[in-house]
Design a protein around this motif. Structure first.
Motif, PDB file in Angstrom:
ATOM      1  N   LEU A 148       0.829  -1.210   0.000  1.00 49.34           N
ATOM      2  CA  LEU A 148       0.000   0.000   0.000  1.00 49.34           C
ATOM      3  C   LEU A 148       0.860   1.255   0.000  1.00 49.34           C
ATOM      4  O   LEU A 148       1.959   1.273   0.543  1.00 49.34           O
ATOM      5  CB  LEU A 148      -0.925   0.009   1.222  1.00 49.34           C
ATOM      6  CG  LEU A 148      -1.928  -1.133   1.315  1.00 49.34           C
ATOM      7  CD1 LEU A 148      -2.708  -1.043   2.618  1.00 49.34           C
ATOM      8  CD2 LEU A 148      -2.866  -1.145   0.116  1.00 49.34           C
ATOM      9  N   GLN A 149       0.326   2.316  -0.569  1.00 48.46           N
ATOM     10  CA  GLN A 149       1.062   3.570  -0.681  1.00 48.46           C
ATOM     11  C   GLN A 149       1.011   4.363   0.617  1.00 48.46           C
ATOM     12  O   GLN A 149      -0.010   4.402   1.300  1.00 48.46           O
ATOM     13  CB  GLN A 149       0.477   4.423  -1.809  1.00 48.46           C
ATOM     14  CG  GLN A 149       0.664   3.835  -3.185  1.00 48.46           C
ATOM     15  CD  GLN A 149       2.122   3.745  -3.595  1.00 48.46           C
ATOM     16  OE1 GLN A 149       2.871   4.709  -3.446  1.00 48.46           O
ATOM     17  NE2 GLN A 149       2.533   2.593  -4.090  1.00 48.46           N
ATOM     18  N   VAL A 150       2.131   5.004   0.953  1.00 48.36           N
ATOM     19  CA  VAL A 150       2.196   5.916   2.092  1.00 48.36           C
ATOM     20  C   VAL A 150       1.928   7.338   1.620  1.00 48.36           C
ATOM     21  O   VAL A 150       1.150   8.081   2.222  1.00 48.36           O
ATOM     22  CB  VAL A 150       3.568   5.839   2.789  1.00 48.36           C
ATOM     23  CG1 VAL A 150       3.619   6.822   3.959  1.00 48.36           C
ATOM     24  CG2 VAL A 150       3.849   4.432   3.263  1.00 48.36           C
ATOM     25  N   SER A 151       2.588   7.726   0.553  1.00 45.92           N
ATOM     26  CA  SER A 151       2.455   9.094   0.059  1.00 45.92           C
ATOM     27  C   SER A 151       1.113   9.271  -0.652  1.00 45.92           C
ATOM     28  O   SER A 151       0.440   8.306  -1.009  1.00 45.92           O
ATOM     29  CB  SER A 151       3.600   9.422  -0.908  1.00 45.92           C
ATOM     30  OG  SER A 151       3.557   8.537  -2.020  1.00 45.92           O
ATOM     31  N   GLY A 152       0.755  10.521  -0.832  1.00 43.54           N
ATOM     32  CA  GLY A 152      -0.466  10.826  -1.562  1.00 43.54           C
ATOM     33  C   GLY A 152      -1.716  10.835  -0.706  1.00 43.54           C
ATOM     34  O   GLY A 152      -2.818  10.927  -1.238  1.00 43.54           O
ATOM     35  N   THR A 153      -1.539  10.721   0.615  1.00 39.36           N
ATOM     36  CA  THR A 153      -2.710  10.758   1.496  1.00 39.36           C
ATOM     37  C   THR A 153      -3.063  12.221   1.763  1.00 39.36           C
ATOM     38  O   THR A 153      -2.831  12.748   2.838  1.00 39.36           O
ATOM     39  CB  THR A 153      -2.428  10.006   2.816  1.00 39.36           C
ATOM     40  OG1 THR A 153      -1.859   8.745   2.511  1.00 39.36           O
ATOM     41  CG2 THR A 153      -3.701   9.785   3.607  1.00 39.36           C
TER      42      THR A 153
END
Length: 236
Positions: free
Chosen positions: A126-131
């Motif tokens: 899962l992505q961390v950035s872009g939240t």
């Protein structure tokens, strides 16, 4: 009784004995569907409640199935990482052991701590950035008597970073409460608000004696930055 922050705080930037212990991280996953993302403040408040729900869950204490890893996590640096998921990603995350906490519209799933380099495959991808989330309307003033997690108005944090910091603040408040006040807060469903502090009031808050999070500086902001003051009425 959970550990109480001292000079060897898990949120200080200076090296301490906590750095010698095996390092764990508390994973939180926020559901962000493209067509209907949650409001930023709703997500922050839900993440903070998710941390409290995990800390107070019967599986996290005593001889519970998560108790040992919770103790190991709290003996080291208190790291939290927020990742985002949608669609099939969210459904896979729901299949892993954890607890889903809902807010007004936000959904956050919190998982037992994992080794820093030992994330489950379905979470590691899962992505961390872009939240990045916004509030369509300015948050209303917190209701009287509701614990408030005050954010540093001078720091520009992503939604994911702010969610983790709100979780830190909630955890510090939990540690400092009496057993009776913990039970009362838990039984009420962990009501709380997350708000940006008034810039003129921020210095007063940081010197008030209330629980204060100083970020260790692993991501986004400088080590030692004051990020959150946990203003629980029982701690005044």
């Amino acid at each position: 009784m959970s550990p109480t922050p001292t000079s060897d705080s898990p949120f200080r930037s200076e090296p301490t004995a906590r750095d010698e212990a095996p390092q764990f991280v508390l994973p939180l996953v926020v559901r962000i569907e493209k067509a209907d993302p949650p409001a930023r403040t709703d997500a922050l408040e839900t993440a903070a409640r998710a941390v409290l729900v995990m800390l107070s869950d019967e599986r996290s204490v005593g001889d519970g199935e998560w108790a040992q890893v919770m103790r190991d996590w709290q003996d080291a640096r208190i790291r939290k990482v927020v990742r985002r998921a949608r669609g099939a990603e969210w459904r896979r995350a729901e299949g892993l052991p954890g607890i889903t906490v809902t807010g007004k519209a936000a959904e956050v799933r919190v998982f037992p701590p994992v080794p820093l380099d030992g994330w489950p495959k379905d979470l590691a991808r899962l992505q961390v950035s872009g939240t990045d989330l916004d509030d369509p309307e300015p948050p209303v003033e917190a209701a009287p008597g509701v614990p408030v997690l005050w954010l540093n108005p001078e720091l520009d944090m992503s939604a994911g970073k702010a969610m983790a910091q709100a979780g830190h603040g909630a955890q510090l408040a939990w540690w400092e409460l009496s057993d009776e006040d913990r039970v009362s807060w838990r039984d009420a469903g962990f009501p709380l608000a997350v708000r940006n502090a008034d810039p003129e009031r921020w210095p007063e808050l940081t010197t008030s004696g209330l629980p204060l999070v100083r970020d260790a500086g692993f991501t986004e902001i400088a080590p030692g930055s004051c990020t959150v003051v946990a203003d629980h009425p029982a701690l005044r």
